[in-house]
Scaffold this active site. Structure first.
Site, PDB file in Angstrom:
ATOM      1  N   LYS A 104       0.809  -1.219   0.000  1.00 41.02           N
ATOM      2  CA  LYS A 104       0.000   0.000   0.000  1.00 41.02           C
ATOM      3  C   LYS A 104       0.842   1.268   0.000  1.00 41.02           C
ATOM      4  O   LYS A 104       0.346   2.346  -0.310  1.00 41.02           O
ATOM      5  CB  LYS A 104      -0.961   0.016   1.196  1.00 41.02           C
ATOM      6  CG  LYS A 104      -1.868  -1.208   1.249  1.00 41.02           C
ATOM      7  CD  LYS A 104      -2.582  -1.447  -0.068  1.00 41.02           C
ATOM      8  CE  LYS A 104      -3.279  -2.788  -0.109  1.00 41.02           C
ATOM      9  NZ  LYS A 104      -2.368  -3.954  -0.150  1.00 41.02           N
ATOM     10  N   GLU A 423      -7.718  -9.011   2.202  1.00 35.78           N
ATOM     11  CA  GLU A 423      -7.339  -9.930   1.128  1.00 35.78           C
ATOM     12  C   GLU A 423      -7.598 -11.368   1.570  1.00 35.78           C
ATOM     13  O   GLU A 423      -7.470 -11.694   2.753  1.00 35.78           O
ATOM     14  CB  GLU A 423      -5.857  -9.776   0.777  1.00 35.78           C
ATOM     15  CG  GLU A 423      -5.530  -8.452   0.153  1.00 35.78           C
ATOM     16  CD  GLU A 423      -4.065  -8.306  -0.211  1.00 35.78           C
ATOM     17  OE1 GLU A 423      -3.751  -7.366  -0.953  1.00 35.78           O
ATOM     18  OE2 GLU A 423      -3.243  -9.130   0.240  1.00 35.78           O
ATOM     19  N   SER A 449      -5.094 -11.175  -2.775  1.00 39.94           N
ATOM     20  CA  SER A 449      -3.677 -10.840  -2.844  1.00 39.94           C
ATOM     21  C   SER A 449      -3.181 -10.977  -4.269  1.00 39.94           C
ATOM     22  O   SER A 449      -3.722 -11.746  -5.069  1.00 39.94           O
ATOM     23  CB  SER A 449      -2.892 -11.785  -1.930  1.00 39.94           C
ATOM     24  OG  SER A 449      -1.515 -11.745  -2.227  1.00 39.94           O
TER      25      SER A 449
END
Length: 536
Positions: A104, A423, A449
């Site tokens: 991120k 995820e 993911s």
């Protein structure tokens, strides 16, 4: 106060450039970035500017995977972007170099630069090298899939332990074309990262040279007054999305590129990924759908070689980059290692169409994302197995209660419902470890993911927590997925289901989690927390 901090007349007269670091000792993805900042500073100084250091956070996707902590991952993207904006604007700085690693941090850096529209460069810290067990190369993907194999009794406790201990040997982000490497590649095509700077692995000596180059580039951009939005355009976003689909990249890019576009005020729909996938083949043989890791791509010729194949096939548009040279000029420098097998030509692709599909239908009126790099090109039909959380689905898989032909529905995991849109790698990897990848479909309003593979559909919008149809499905419903027709449908009387539905209480966690749930937009809009124009 600046003099007290060590800045003299010369330093104060020059452009002041934030060196923003996501360094942390919690994750190998970012643990080397503290040292990497020094050559960045040296480059800034050599370019006639003054470096000013700040730090922001990282939340490790891999470490938090499968647990409550994963709710913090996507939320951290907004916090990182916000904190960069506050530090830079608060101190009236002229530019920024942002050092990134884990998933991120990469889109967050681009979002911050796009939002502030200042000169800036994003430097990716690089991939981890593979672990080794005997003569086998390992990545984090192998660990999660070993969990599934262990649950089926295919490997022993000792074998699982050996894989886990060997998979991650040191610094660097997860080694396949997972989210970190996907987004690092995307930012190079976006023009906001210097082409090739992200390619050397984290432990390669070339990394320090690239860091110094990034410092020099940032100083040059600051003196020119060349801001980020010169590079973040509809054309460059489309180039970045092309790189994602042609490399079999992470579905998370379908969240992150629209989010970057939103911060730049540039229209960019998730439908672009689907349109590009229809006419762009997969030409990189990278995990999770392929054979190789990011370090192999670097050895083969790196992102420039991959991009040169797309350029030669007229799949890209020429755009400016932070280096001062255009994208085409940068890609023309590509050098191919003789005998490499990682990148193929568009004329002889690994798959005829790109790695992502955007599906609609009565289960996902606002869209969902199907990853097809390894599976999922055709159709799938099966009975719904409905779970209200990732943990419940994971238990069913590891207990052996999911069989070939099932359609696993995992809901209330969306941006608002999670909150945080976790995820589902633990589930997809357990499925793969049991030999069911492609034989079981998984549908969720959460995320997958970049290491996930199989027949996996995420980002279902609207999500269950805001009344989306996924929340009305029941155990045993017949689900029909048509990848070619871009639809997910169910044989359901939707009006009757809505009439019978009762509102489910929100998962209130307090603090930043509840704040995020109040502000966040749909996954189909990038799951951003900024106010969007009414027509978006």
């Amino acid at each position: 106060m600046l003099r007290a901090a060590g800045y003299g007349d010369k330093e104060l007269a020059q452009p002041m450039i934030a060196v923003v670091n996501t360094w942390s000792t919690i994750t190998p993805c970012n643990m080397h970035l503290g040292a990497l900042a020094e050559p960045v500073r040296a480059g800034v100084r050599a370019g006639g500017a003054t470096p000013v250091d700040f730090n922001t956070i990282v939340v490790s996707d891999g470490i938090t995977m499968g647990g409550e902590g994963m709710r913090a991952s996507l939320i951290s993207r907004e916090i990182i972007a916000d904190s960069i904006e506050l530090a830079v604007r608060g101190h009236s700085l002229d530019a920024a170099v942002i050092l990134v690693g884990c998933d991120k941090t990469i889109p967050a850096a681009a979002m911050a630069l796009a939002r502030m529209d200042i000169p800036g460069v994003v430097l990716y810290g690089g991939t981890i090298m593979p672990g080794h067990l005997g003569d086998q190369d390992l990545s984090i993907q192998d660990v999660f899939e070993a969990v599934g194999a262990h649950a089926m009794g295919k490997i022993s406790d000792q074998e699982l332990d050996q894989i886990e201990r060997a998979a991650c040997p040191g610094a660097g982000a997860c080694g396949g074309q997972f989210t970190a490497n996907t987004m690092a590649m995307a930012l190079a095509f976006l023009g906001i990262s210097p082409m090739g700077a992200g390619d050397p692995p984290a432990t390669a000596s070339a990394k320090a040279r690239e860091a110094e180059r990034c410092g020099r580039i940032a100083a040059k951009l600051a003196k020119e007054g060349t801001n980020a939005r010169k590079f973040i355009t509809e054309e460059s976003l489309r180039n970045a999305a092309t790189a994602v689909v042609a490399s079999g990249g992470s579905t998370n890019a379908v969240l992150h590129l629209p989010a970057i576009a939103a911060e730049a005020g540039v229209p960019f729909s998730i439908d672009e990924f689907d349109a590009l996938s229809r006419k762009t083949p997969v030409i990189a043989d990278l995990k999770p759908g392929g054979r190789f890791l990011a370090k192999d791509l670097y050895a083969a010729g790196g992102v420039p070689l991959f991009g040169k194949q797309l350029l030669d096939a007229d799949k890209l548009v020429d755009t400016p980059t932070v280096t001062g040279e255009t994208l085409f000029a940068e890609l023309s420098k590509a050098q191919e290692t003789p005998g490499q097998e990682v990148v193929v030509s568009v004329d002889a692709p690994l798959k005829e169409t790109g790695g992502l599909r955007v599906l609609y239908g009565d289960v996902a009126p606002d869209g969902a994302v199907l990853k097809t790099a390894g599976y999922g090109d055709g159709a799938f039909e099966g009975r719904a197995r409905v779970f209200e959380s990732e943990e419940a689905a994971f238990k069913a898989v590891t207990d052996g209660n999911i069989v070939e032909g099932d359609v696993v529905i995992i809901r209330y995991e969306g941006p608002k419902g999670g909150p945080g849109m976790r995820e589902m790698l633990a589930v997809t990897a357990a499925v793969a470890g049991q030999g069911l990848a492609g034989k079981v479909a998984l549908i969720t309003d959460g995320r997958f993911s970049g290491a996930s593979h199989g027949f996996v559909i995420g980002h279902v919008s609207p999500e269950a927590a805001v009344g989306g149809p996924i929340g009305l499905l029941r155990e045993g419903d017949r689900i029909v997925i048509d990848a070619e027709g871009r639809r997910i449908d169910a044989d359901v009387d939707w009006a009757a289901r809505r009439a019978e539905a009762t509102e489910r209480p929100r998962n209130k966690m307090g603090g930043v989690f509840d704040k995020y749930a109040r502000l966040v937009t749909s996954a189909s809009k990038g799951a951003v927390t900024i106010e969007l124009p009414t027509d978006q």
